[in-house]
Write a protein that holds these residues in place. Structure first.
Motif, PDB file in Angstrom:
ATOM      1  N   GLU A 198       0.824  -1.208   0.000  1.00 16.07           N
ATOM      2  CA  GLU A 198       0.000   0.000   0.000  1.00 16.07           C
ATOM      3  C   GLU A 198       0.858   1.258   0.000  1.00 16.07           C
ATOM      4  OE1 GLU A 198      -2.700  -0.098   3.244  1.00 16.07           O
ATOM      5  OE2 GLU A 198      -3.794  -1.868   2.537  1.00 16.07           O
ATOM      6  N   LEU A 199       2.019   1.186   0.638  1.00 12.53           N
ATOM      7  CA  LEU A 199       2.922   2.331   0.721  1.00 12.53           C
ATOM      8  C   LEU A 199       3.761   2.510  -0.545  1.00 12.53           C
ATOM      9  CD1 LEU A 199       4.147   1.865   4.406  1.00 12.53           C
ATOM     10  CD2 LEU A 199       2.660   3.693   3.545  1.00 12.53           C
ATOM     11  N   GLY A 200       3.659   1.568  -1.490  1.00 11.72           N
ATOM     12  CA  GLY A 200       4.351   1.691  -2.759  1.00 11.72           C
ATOM     13  C   GLY A 200       5.724   1.055  -2.810  1.00 11.72           C
ATOM     14  N   TYR A 201       6.088   0.277  -1.794  1.00 10.75           N
ATOM     15  CA  TYR A 201       7.399  -0.355  -1.772  1.00 10.75           C
ATOM     16  C   TYR A 201       7.406  -1.744  -2.415  1.00 10.75           C
ATOM     17  CZ  TYR A 201       8.694   3.362   1.473  1.00 10.75           C
ATOM     18  OH  TYR A 201       8.941   4.583   2.038  1.00 10.75           O
ATOM     19  N   LEU A 202       6.256  -2.354  -2.529  1.00 13.43           N
ATOM     20  CA  LEU A 202       6.164  -3.692  -3.110  1.00 13.43           C
ATOM     21  C   LEU A 202       5.026  -3.736  -4.116  1.00 13.43           C
ATOM     22  CD1 LEU A 202       6.471  -5.863   0.164  1.00 13.43           C
ATOM     23  CD2 LEU A 202       8.309  -5.238  -1.420  1.00 13.43           C
ATOM     24  N   SER A 203       5.090  -4.717  -4.998  1.00 11.17           N
ATOM     25  CA  SER A 203       3.974  -4.984  -5.907  1.00 11.17           C
ATOM     26  C   SER A 203       3.787  -6.491  -5.997  1.00 11.17           C
ATOM     27  CB  SER A 203       4.240  -4.393  -7.295  1.00 11.17           C
ATOM     28  OG  SER A 203       5.375  -5.012  -7.883  1.00 11.17           O
ATOM     29  N   GLY A 214       3.973 -14.070  -4.707  1.00  9.62           N
ATOM     30  CA  GLY A 214       4.572 -13.221  -3.699  1.00  9.62           C
ATOM     31  C   GLY A 214       4.776 -11.804  -4.222  1.00  9.62           C
ATOM     32  N   ARG A 215       5.540 -11.010  -3.456  1.00 11.90           N
ATOM     33  CA  ARG A 215       5.770  -9.613  -3.826  1.00 11.90           C
ATOM     34  C   ARG A 215       7.165  -9.411  -4.423  1.00 11.90           C
ATOM     35  NH1 ARG A 215       1.361 -10.335  -0.144  1.00 11.90           N
ATOM     36  NH2 ARG A 215       0.114  -8.408  -0.116  1.00 11.90           N
ATOM     37  N   VAL A 216       7.269  -8.329  -5.187  1.00 11.51           N
ATOM     38  CA  VAL A 216       8.561  -7.914  -5.726  1.00 11.51           C
ATOM     39  C   VAL A 216       8.780  -6.455  -5.345  1.00 11.51           C
ATOM     40  CG1 VAL A 216       8.436  -9.537  -7.651  1.00 11.51           C
ATOM     41  CG2 VAL A 216       7.610  -7.195  -7.955  1.00 11.51           C
ATOM     42  N   PRO A 217      10.040  -6.035  -5.155  1.00  7.63           N
ATOM     43  CA  PRO A 217      10.317  -4.653  -4.749  1.00  7.63           C
ATOM     44  C   PRO A 217      10.049  -3.666  -5.873  1.00  7.63           C
ATOM     45  CG  PRO A 217      12.196  -6.124  -4.309  1.00  7.63           C
ATOM     46  CD  PRO A 217      11.267  -6.857  -5.221  1.00  7.63           C
ATOM     47  N   SER A 218       9.635  -2.472  -5.479  1.00 18.80           N
ATOM     48  CA  SER A 218       9.494  -1.373  -6.440  1.00 18.80           C
ATOM     49  C   SER A 218      10.802  -0.583  -6.482  1.00 18.80           C
ATOM     50  CB  SER A 218       8.360  -0.444  -6.000  1.00 18.80           C
ATOM     51  OG  SER A 218       8.710   0.214  -4.790  1.00 18.80           O
ATOM     52  N   VAL A 219      10.876   0.376  -7.409  1.00 19.24           N
ATOM     53  CA  VAL A 219      12.048   1.243  -7.476  1.00 19.24           C
ATOM     54  C   VAL A 219      12.244   1.965  -6.148  1.00 19.24           C
ATOM     55  CG1 VAL A 219      12.968   3.354  -8.531  1.00 19.24           C
ATOM     56  CG2 VAL A 219      12.042   1.545  -9.979  1.00 19.24           C
ATOM     57  N   GLU A 220      11.131   2.404  -5.531  1.00 21.77           N
ATOM     58  CA  GLU A 220      11.225   3.094  -4.240  1.00 21.77           C
ATOM     59  C   GLU A 220      11.807   2.182  -3.170  1.00 21.77           C
ATOM     60  OE1 GLU A 220      10.777   6.289  -3.584  1.00 21.77           O
ATOM     61  OE2 GLU A 220      10.485   6.497  -5.741  1.00 21.77           O
ATOM     62  N   ALA A 221      11.497   0.903  -3.233  1.00 25.69           N
ATOM     63  CA  ALA A 221      12.037  -0.053  -2.259  1.00 25.69           C
ATOM     64  C   ALA A 221      13.550  -0.147  -2.401  1.00 25.69           C
ATOM     65  CB  ALA A 221      11.407  -1.429  -2.459  1.00 25.69           C
ATOM     66  N   TYR A 222      14.043  -0.189  -3.639  1.00 23.22           N
ATOM     67  CA  TYR A 222      15.484  -0.260  -3.848  1.00 23.22           C
ATOM     68  C   TYR A 222      16.177   1.011  -3.352  1.00 23.22           C
ATOM     69  CZ  TYR A 222      15.010  -4.465  -6.715  1.00 23.22           C
ATOM     70  OH  TYR A 222      14.758  -5.740  -7.165  1.00 23.22           O
ATOM     71  N   LYS A 223      15.533   2.154  -3.532  1.00 23.61           N
ATOM     72  CA  LYS A 223      16.123   3.405  -3.058  1.00 23.61           C
ATOM     73  C   LYS A 223      16.260   3.412  -1.538  1.00 23.61           C
ATOM     74  CE  LYS A 223      14.455   6.254  -6.917  1.00 23.61           C
ATOM     75  NZ  LYS A 223      13.566   7.375  -7.327  1.00 23.61           N
ATOM     76  N   LEU A 258      13.726   3.097 -16.807  1.00 24.79           N
ATOM     77  CA  LEU A 258      13.107   2.760 -15.529  1.00 24.79           C
ATOM     78  C   LEU A 258      13.526   1.399 -15.009  1.00 24.79           C
ATOM     79  CD1 LEU A 258       9.468   4.071 -16.134  1.00 24.79           C
ATOM     80  CD2 LEU A 258      11.240   5.102 -14.695  1.00 24.79           C
ATOM     81  N   ASP A 259      13.911   0.489 -15.910  1.00 25.96           N
ATOM     82  CA  ASP A 259      14.264  -0.861 -15.455  1.00 25.96           C
ATOM     83  C   ASP A 259      15.775  -1.092 -15.424  1.00 25.96           C
ATOM     84  OD1 ASP A 259      14.722  -0.980 -18.184  1.00 25.96           O
ATOM     85  OD2 ASP A 259      12.850  -2.020 -18.590  1.00 25.96           O
ATOM     86  N   CYS A 260      16.553  -0.004 -15.407  1.00 24.28           N
ATOM     87  CA  CYS A 260      18.011  -0.119 -15.305  1.00 24.28           C
ATOM     88  C   CYS A 260      18.537   0.701 -14.130  1.00 24.28           C
ATOM     89  CB  CYS A 260      18.698   0.381 -16.582  1.00 24.28           C
ATOM     90  SG  CYS A 260      18.433  -0.650 -18.038  1.00 24.28           S
TER      91      CYS A 260
END
Length: 341
Positions: free
Chosen positions: A52-57, A64-73, A290-292
């Motif tokens: 919900e916070l945008g860190y996973l999708s 299961g979930r995968v990290p978003s770009v924000e999660a990596y940051k 976006l994916d690099c």
């Protein structure tokens, strides 16, 4: 919203696991592999909140979930643990720089190759022209009655193919005298010192002032206009990473590595005081797809900036490994160069 310690820990575990496996991470796998003292239901609730916070999708409702770009940051800035190279890896780096460290271009090529081999990503780099570069030899050859070829050899490079004008009536003996005078005046000095000579050169050299000014113009042009050559290694390494079986992602990656100008621009974004610089998923200037992601480091030795090196690869990059390799290469390279002085 500020993340609780437990959310941070779970997010770190999701990112680490996804980097290692390239598979969506479930609450069950987290409790079975890492958090055996916490129930799967609790972890599932935390994962849902992180989503919900945008860190996973969640690619599929049953996965299961995968990290978003924000999660990596967040991961690279707050959660990532510091990696450590093995003795074998450290030895490999040291051996790679044991010889041929007198030529900066060779140093950069070795660094880029070492980084690619140890990280298994595509590595890039370039050497930085510096005003601290010192002249070790200067030569002058007549080509035409009114033109000469100037060659300047520095500790780090060769300024070649510089044609300068000379007086029509200048004899070969005078050219030799001018060459000897230039060698005496400039050898052993760095570019910054030489630039200052333009204002203080003695009147006794005024007979060769035209040549002196041409040499000064050549040096200034080199400092101001030289474009560092981008060096790249391991382009095929990208095929080792499963996300690049996706045609669109492969196309995005190739759009970066096929453009030396784009790579140079991304590398040049580093300032001298940045040790490690991480660009994730098209952030900031938008030149990165976006994916690099790109992780780079700017290296110096004895106060002289040597260049910028790094890797480019998927957002699902092993940042911990990459950072440890870049830091290891930088430390060993600086030590080797200091010991050679």
């Amino acid at each position: 919203m500020k993340l609780s310690d437990r959310k941070k820990k779970i997010l770190q575990l999701v990112v680490d696991d996804y980097i290692n496996t390239a598979q969506p991470v479930s609450s069950k796998s987290i409790t079975e592999k890492y958090l055996t003292d916490i129930s799967s239901a609790t972890v599932r609730s935390e994962l849902a909140q992180l989503e919900e916070l945008g860190y996973l999708s969640q690619p599929h409702t049953s996965s299961g979930r995968v990290p978003s770009v924000e999660a990596y940051k967040v991961y690279v800035s707050q959660l990532m643990e510091k990696g450590k190279l093995t003795n074998k890896e450290l030895g490999f780096i040291k051996n790679s720089f044991a010889e041929h460290t007198d030529n900066l271009e060779t140093v950069v090529q070795n660094a880029v190759k070492v980084i690619s081999e140890l990280t298994e990503y595509t590595s890039v780099g370039y050497a930085s022209p510096s005003e601290s570069d010192t002249i070790v030899k200067i030569d002058l050859f007549r080509l035409k009655p009114n033109q000469a070829l100037l060659l300047i050899l520095t500790e780090n490079t060769l300024i070649k193919d510089k044609y300068i004008d000379i007086p029509d009536n200048m004899t070969d003996k005078q050219i030799t005298e001018a060459r000897n005078m230039l060698s005496q005046m400039l050898t052993g000095k760095d570019f910054a010192q030489i630039i200052k000579l333009e204002q203080t050169v003695s009147e006794e050299f005024k007979g060769y002032r035209e040549i002196f000014e041409s040499v000064m113009n050549a040096i200034e042009e080199y400092i101001n206009n030289v474009k560092p050559e981008v060096i790249m290694e391991g382009e095929s390494n990208i095929m080792k990473h499963p996300e690049y079986s996706d045609t669109e992602k492969m196309k995005n990656f190739l759009s970066v590595v096929s453009s030396r100008e784009k790579i140079a621009s991304l590398l040049a974004d580093n300032s001298d005081n940045i040790e490690i610089n991480i660009k994730i998923g098209g952030e900031e200037n938008g030149e990165m797809p976006l994916d690099c992601s790109m992780v780079t480091a700017t290296y110096s030795a004895s106060g002289v900036k040597l260049g910028t090196y790094g890797v480019i690869g998927p957002v699902r990059m092993d940042y911990q490994k990459v950072v440890s390799v870049l830091e290891g290469v930088g430390k060993i390279l600086e030590d080797v160069l200091k010991n050679k002085k």
